[in-house]
Structures are given as structure tokens and as C-alpha cells.
Design a protein around this motif. Structure first.
Motif, short mmCIF file in Angstrom:
data_model
loop_
_atom_site.label_atom_id
_atom_site.label_comp_id
_atom_site.label_asym_id
_atom_site.label_seq_id
_atom_site.Cartn_x
_atom_site.Cartn_y
_atom_site.Cartn_z
N MET A 1 0.85 -1.08 -0.02
CA MET A 1 -0.04 0.08 -0.08
C MET A 1 1.05 1.23 0.02
SD MET A 1 -3.08 0.83 2.71
CE MET A 1 -4.47 1.65 2.14
N LYS A 2 0.60 2.18 -0.69
CA LYS A 2 1.34 3.35 -0.83
C LYS A 2 0.79 4.45 -0.03
CE LYS A 2 3.19 2.82 -5.51
NZ LYS A 2 2.97 3.02 -6.95
N LEU A 3 1.55 5.07 0.69
CA LEU A 3 0.95 6.22 1.72
C LEU A 3 1.97 7.22 1.67
CD1 LEU A 3 0.86 4.13 4.90
CD2 LEU A 3 -1.08 4.38 3.06
N LEU A 4 1.20 8.57 1.59
CA LEU A 4 1.81 9.90 1.67
C LEU A 4 1.91 10.45 3.06
CD1 LEU A 4 3.06 12.48 0.19
CD2 LEU A 4 0.91 13.32 -0.26
N ILE A 5 2.78 10.71 3.76
CA ILE A 5 2.86 11.14 4.83
C ILE A 5 3.00 12.64 4.88
CG2 ILE A 5 3.90 11.14 7.23
CD1 ILE A 5 4.32 8.21 6.72
N ILE A 6 2.11 13.53 5.43
CA ILE A 6 2.49 15.08 5.50
C ILE A 6 2.90 15.20 7.09
CG2 ILE A 6 1.25 17.10 5.56
CD1 ILE A 6 0.77 15.83 2.99
N ILE A 17 6.64 7.20 10.18
CA ILE A 17 7.74 6.84 8.95
C ILE A 17 8.31 5.43 9.33
CG2 ILE A 17 10.00 7.31 7.75
CD1 ILE A 17 9.27 10.06 7.76
N GLN A 18 8.89 5.51 10.90
CA GLN A 18 9.45 4.32 10.90
C GLN A 18 8.54 3.22 11.33
OE1 GLN A 18 11.33 5.03 15.23
NE2 GLN A 18 11.01 2.83 15.53
N GLN A 19 7.36 3.15 11.81
CA GLN A 19 6.49 2.00 11.97
C GLN A 19 5.98 1.65 10.64
OE1 GLN A 19 3.52 2.36 15.02
NE2 GLN A 19 4.63 3.80 16.17
N GLY A 20 5.86 2.69 9.69
CA GLY A 20 5.33 2.34 8.27
C GLY A 20 6.24 1.47 7.59
N ALA A 186 3.79 7.58 19.42
CA ALA A 186 4.13 6.08 18.98
C ALA A 186 2.83 5.40 18.81
CB ALA A 186 5.07 5.50 19.84
N ASP A 187 1.94 5.57 19.71
CA ASP A 187 0.69 5.04 19.58
C ASP A 187 -0.32 5.26 18.68
OD1 ASP A 187 0.99 2.45 21.05
OD2 ASP A 187 0.91 3.41 22.97
N VAL A 188 -0.28 6.87 18.52
CA VAL A 188 -0.95 7.55 17.78
C VAL A 188 -0.71 7.07 16.24
CG1 VAL A 188 -1.84 9.73 16.54
CG2 VAL A 188 -1.53 9.44 19.11
N ALA A 189 0.58 7.11 15.94
CA ALA A 189 1.10 6.45 14.60
C ALA A 189 0.52 5.15 14.33
CB ALA A 189 2.52 6.55 14.53
#
Ligand SMILES: NC(=O)c1ccc[n+]([C@@H]2O[C@H](COP(=O)([O-])OP(=O)(O)OC[C@H]3O[C@@H](n4cnc5c(N)ncnc54)[C@H](OP(=O)(O)O)[C@@H]3O)[C@@H](O)[C@H]2O)c1
Length: 210
Positions: A1-6, A17-20, A186-189
Motif C-alpha cells: 500500500m502506498k502512503l503519503l505522509i504529511i 515513517i519508522q513504523q510504516g 508512537a501509539d497515535v502513529a
């Protein structure tokens, strides 16, 4: 799955980023200053862009399956429209590139979660320090809710930089009128990356705290 992170250069964004990457997502980060993204990985690309400058956004949105936003800033006390203007541009860029799924952080204390950050925030921090910031966040939420997107609004309690516990409370009733409830970035991510797959809270604003 391709995700864009803002907001990937911020504290919650770094967790995304780290968890993704650990979870095998293909990530693109939109950053005002790409050099601030210190991670290198074959599944990570970083593109320069500013959500307040719509002409810088198109490339990053192309071909994405979803957008995760941890957009924030530190301009307290003064009138601001960064979050609402930035989010309006994000929604437009998503529409233009056919991306339909948005998971966006706002905060407990906004719109129908008013007062849920506890008495200290309700009586002191929000009226005296975060008044304009929260007013802009309320506008940001309305823009998302009124969009045609498949959105999820994530409303954390007070954030801190603790470890991921992967156990937290979720829902519209989360938070407390007297006590301030916390949750780690970390948990929100962790929740955002789970929600983008599971779609449990489509078109809902969901509180998150321990
Ligand atoms: N602190 C709390 O207790 C709390 C509680 C509930 C909710 N929240 C909310 O949670 C969210 C994330 O918080 P955080 O502490 O992780 O935020 P943060 O560390 O301040 O990160 C904010 C991110 O937004 C980016 N950004 C700002 N303006 C931008 C622009 N014009 N274009 C592109 N990117 C831009 C920043 O990029 P740069 O690196 O370029 O500045 C940074 O990556 C925020 O919306 C915050 O209000 C916070």
C-alpha cells in the motif's frame, strides 16, 4: 500500500515513517526541508513541498492509496490559519490526483470533543494559549468532514514521546472532563497505520488516549 505522509519531519510523523517502513508500506514524505528526514530506505521517497503552496503538492499525491497527516506547528498565541489552509490544499490535491483516503490528526477538545482534554486545558491552556490554534483546528476538522473523501479524524489526548504500547482507548467518548488523558505519539502513529488498512472509523472522528 502506498502512503503519503504529511508532517513526517515532526515528532508523530517520524513515528509514522519508522513504523510504516517496519510494516512494509511504500512511503512518500512531503517535507518543506527534505534534509530533515534522516531515514533512508528503499521503500521511502521524500519530496519537497509545502502545504501552504498548492503548486508544490501535485507530484507527491500521484499514485498514492492514502494520505496520513500529522501536520502541526508551534505558532501559539497568535491568529493562525496554517492547519485549515494547509488541509484545504491537501483535500484539493487529493481530489486532483484521485486519492480518496485521509487519516488526519487534530486533537481532543475540538468540536464535539470539547472539554475532553480535562479541566486544565479547558480553563487555562485552550483559552489562554491555544485559542487561535484550536479555532483553526476546528475549521480544519469541518473542511475534512465536509469533503467527499473517506476520512478519519484522529483526536489524541496530550501527546508525549513514550514507547508504543499498542493498547489504547478509542472512540467518541474517550478523554475526561476533569483529568487530562495522555497517549504517546508512537501509539497515535500505530493507530493511524492500522486504521488506514482496517477502515474501522470511516467518516468518524475518533479520540485516542490510554
Ligand atoms: N502536543 C500535544 O499534546 C498534542 C495533543 C493533541 C494533538 N496534537 C496535534 O498532533 C499533531 C502532531 O503533533 P506533533 O507534536 O507530532 O507535531 P510537530 O512535531 O510540530 O510536527 C508538525 C509537522 O508539520 C509539518 N509542517 C508544518 N507546516 C507545514 C507546511 N506548511 N507544509 C508541510 N509541512 C508542514 C512540520 O514540518 P517542519 O519540520 O518543516 O516544521 C512537521 O513535520 C499536531 O497537529 C498537534 O497539534 C498535539
Amino acid at each position: 500500500m502506498k502512503l503519503l505522509i504529511i508532517g513526517g519531519t515532526g515528532k508523530t510523523g517520524r513515528q509514522l515513517i519508522q513504523q510504516g517502513l517496519e510494516q512494509g508500506y511504500q512511503l512518500t514524505v512531503l517535507a518543506r526541508n527534505p534534509a530533515k528526514v534522516k531515514v533512508g530506505h528503499s521503500n521511502l521517497s521524500v519530496l519537497k513541498g509545502n502545504v501552504l503552496e498548492p503548486e508544490t503538492l501535485a507530484e507527491a499525491f500521484q499514485g498514492q492509496d492514502a494520505v496520513l497527516s500529522a501536520l502541526g506547528h508551534k505558532q501559539f498565541f497568535i491568529k493562525t490559519s496554517i492547519l485549515s489552509r494547509g488541509t484545504a490544499n491537501i483535500i484539493k490535491a487529493m481530489r486532483n490526483s484521485g486519492v480518496n483516503r485521509l487519516v488526519c490528526i487534530t486533537s481532543l477538545g475540538i468540536n464535539d470533543s470539547r472539554f475532553r482534554l480535562g479541566l486544565y486545558y479547558t480553563l487555562f491552556t485552550i483559552p489562554l494559549i491555544l485559542f487561535f490554534y484550536f479555532r483553526d483546528k476546528a475549521k480544519q476538522e469541518k473542511l475534512i468532514m465536509n469533503s467527499e473523501l473517506n476520512w478519519t479524524i484522529v483526536r489524541p489526548g496530550q501527546l508525549f514521546d513514550g514507547k508504543k504500547r499498542m493498547k489504547y482507548k478509542l472512540g467518541p467518548e474517550v478523554g475526561h472532563y476533569i483529568l487530562t488523558k495522555f497517549v504517546s505519539r508512537a501509539d497515535v502513529a500505530h493507530f493511524m497505520l492500522q486504521e488506514v488498512q482496517q477502515n474501522d472509523y470511516l467518516k468518524k472522528a475518533v479520540g485516542i488516549t490510554y
